[in-house]
Design an enzyme around this catalytic site. Structure first.
Site, mmCIF file in Angstrom:
data_model
loop_
_atom_site.group_PDB
_atom_site.id
_atom_site.type_symbol
_atom_site.label_atom_id
_atom_site.label_comp_id
_atom_site.label_asym_id
_atom_site.label_seq_id
_atom_site.Cartn_x
_atom_site.Cartn_y
_atom_site.Cartn_z
ATOM 1 C CG ASP A 150 42.724 35.825 35.415
ATOM 2 O OD1 ASP A 150 41.994 35.499 36.366
ATOM 3 O OD2 ASP A 150 42.348 35.889 34.231
ATOM 4 C CG ASP A 197 38.458 37.897 36.093
ATOM 5 O OD1 ASP A 197 39.698 37.728 36.067
ATOM 6 O OD2 ASP A 197 37.836 38.205 37.138
ATOM 7 C CG ASP A 215 42.592 34.900 40.605
ATOM 8 O OD1 ASP A 215 43.588 34.210 40.910
ATOM 9 O OD2 ASP A 215 41.962 34.751 39.533
ATOM 10 C CG ASP A 240 47.397 54.006 51.468
ATOM 11 O OD1 ASP A 240 48.274 53.943 50.611
ATOM 12 O OD2 ASP A 240 46.407 54.764 51.383
ATOM 13 C CD GLU A 284 52.050 55.715 50.871
ATOM 14 O OE1 GLU A 284 52.312 55.781 49.658
ATOM 15 O OE2 GLU A 284 50.873 55.683 51.305
#
Length: 549
Positions: free
Chosen positions: A29, A33, A37, A208, A277
């Site tokens: 980060d 927050d 990121d 995915d 996957e």
């Protein structure tokens, strides 16, 4: 140690590649927050490059309501503000390529968020231009769901919509409606989003749930099935989903045609690759073979076969020989950990004192198997599964099946960088989205950098060993007869042959070398001292042997 990774530039760079998976929310980060990121990823790329990997794989960072941590996409062509901007992504790409790292991003295209503009329009009426972009079906005469299909996340795989007065299909959360790939317009729209990222310079895609794109048009009921749970990726006995033989809600033959279209698109660019996957129960390796055969569909796939609790010579040999018998001209990508399963050091360890030994033996074994390999962030530190309270959970799967199944948050806790810093260096903010376990902080990167015997240094040395020996990239693999406690095989390519013997038990073992191997010259891979006495290999508990043959 910010040495640059060496990345192959040929079109087959993916074959035998080492891929490092980043879970962006938990990596680094920079905004304070408590959420990772893209700028944080950029800042930490030198660490990844120092491992000697070939590529990074980023879990979803697209615009999303985050009901399933980004696997519910509402805009395929943008970055969610919690992760940054497209400009941040472009800067990350430049730095990754400067360091010799390919960039693979997730594509979650079997379903969208219910807030995606496509679905908002589709559910508005039965006659709008996108009315058939999702899987809609009328109720039975008594108002019940169209068939017996189930959601992986619990309950029926159908949700009633009062506007259309129909059910829509969802394999996952109610807020993740399934796209209707039988509609050619859907395929075109999805391929356009893939092209958006190809034009931006990404090197590949992790797909995915790649076998979930199509469903049976007749909506036939799935028959029951008794699962063989050995090595399964999730706690199958806690979820009724595993009680069905999923013949009709996934892995449909029409999927082949779309995968060929996807491959043709990637082949129009230089050096791009896909890794799919495949979650198809006992049929997973057969499905993988079909999807990667012929050089006209996916480049490679992975399954959940090595993502379960089994860590025995007999089980790993069974999986690998099945691959050799089934995947005759395709390619496999192996992993012991990822963002969906309990971390493998926890799964494979019997007592805490052996955690480092298991971590080192695991990467040594993974690095010499035939195929490409994926590493999951933090495994290079030997991180264990975090123990979280119910109040800390964020994973909808874990919340749904608690307490029988604790979910996936335990493997998604923040990366640990500096042991003495607040939140182990993950953020300068007041709190993190998931807790940072104290035992993880003790294994932070800076601690292990200072210890030559650490798991981190072992990973670097092991991956360097893999790169130094061509048979380990894409050479042949031949198994040798052993008792069920030992795993023995030869990797061979270009005149170099390497013998490996692994003892995955907690007892010393001896292995008499077959005479047909001839003279063997012991080689000591990082972290292990090979011992050969008069043709007999002496192995300690959780040990391995390597020799030139």
């Amino acid at each position: 140690m910010a040495t640059e990774a060496v990345s192959r530039t040929d079109a087959n760079w993916w074959r035998g590649a080492v891929i490092y998976q980043i879970y962006p929310r938990s990596f680094q980060d920079t905004s304070g927050d408590g959420l990772g990121d893209i700028k944080g990823i950029t800042a930490r790329l030198p660490h990844i490059a120092s491992l000697g990997v070939d590529a990074i794989w980023l879990s979803p960072f697209f615009t999303s309501p985050m009901a399933d941590m980004g696997y519910d996409v509402s805009d395929y062509c943008n970055v969610d503000p919690m992760f940054g901007t497209l400009a941040d992504f472009d800067e990350m790409m430049i730095e990754a390529h400067r360091l010799g790292l390919k960039v693979i991003i997730d594509q979650v295209i079997s379903h969208t968020s219910d807030r995606h503009p496509w679905f908002v329009e589709s559910r508005s009426s039965r006659t709008n231009p996108k009315a058939d972009w999702y899987v809609w079906a009328d109720p039975k005469a008594d108002g019940t769901v169209p068939n017996n299909w189930l959601s992986i996340f619990g309950g029926p795989g159908w949700e009633w919509d009062g506007v259309r007065k129909q059910y829509y299909m969802h394999n996952f959360l109610i807020s993740q409606p399934d796209l209707n790939y039988h509609n050619p317009e859907v395929q075109e729209a999805v391929l356009d989003t893939v092209k958006f990222w190809l034009d931006r310079g990404v090197d590949g895609f992790r797909l995915d749930t790649v076998n979930y794109y199509f469903h049976d048009k007749q909506l036939r009921n799935n028959p029951p099935m008794v699962y063989d749970t050995e090595g399964a990726g999730m706690e199958t006995d806690t979820n009724p989903y595993s009680m069905q033989n999923h013949l009709y809600d996934k892995s449909q033959p029409e999927n082949i045609g779309f995968l060929k279209r996807l491959r043709a698109l990637l082949d129009s660019y230089e050096g791009r690759a896909t890794v799919g996957e495949v979650g198809d129960g006992p049929r997973s390796l057969t499905t993988l073979a079909i999807y990667t055969s012929g050089n006209d569909k996916l480049h490679m796939c992975y399954t959940f076969d090595l993502l379960g609790p089994a860590f025995s010579a007999a089980y790993i040999r069974k999986v690998m020989t099945t691959v050799q018998d089934t995947v005759t001209n395709g390619w496999v990508c192996w992993a012991f950990s990822n963002h969906d399963v309990v971390r493998h050091v926890t799964r494979f360890t019997e007592v805490p004192e052996e955690q480092d030994r298991v971590a080192k033996l695991s990467i040594t074994l993974l690095s010499v198997l035939r195929g490409s390999i994926c590493l999951y962030q933090g495994e290079e530190l030997g991180l264990t599964e975090a123990e979280l309270s119910y109040e800390d959970l964020r994973d909808p799967y874990g919340i749904r099946f608690w307490p029988a199944f604790k979910g996936r948050d335990g493997c998604r806790t923040p990366m640990v960088w500096e042991a003495g810093a607040p939140h182990a260096g993950f953020t300068e903010g007041a709190k993190t989205w998931l807790p940072v376990p104290r035992e993880h902080a003790a294994r932070a990167v800076d601690v292990q950098e200072a210890d030559p015997a650490s798991v981190l240094h072992h990973y670097r040395a092991t991956l360097a060993f893999r790169k130094a020996h061509p048979p380990l990239t894409d050479g042949d693999m031949t198994f040798l007869d052993t008792n069920q406690d030992l795993l023995a095989f030869v990797r061979e390519k270009g005149g170099e042959s390497l013998l490996f013997v692994f003892n995955l038990t907690r007892m010393p073992q001896d292995y008499t070398l077959p005479k047909r191997l001839g003279d063997c010259l012991p080689v000591s891979p990082p972290g292990f001292a090979s011992r050969l006495e008069k043709g007999v290999v002496r192995l300690d508990a959780l040990d391995m042997f390597c020799a030139r043959v």
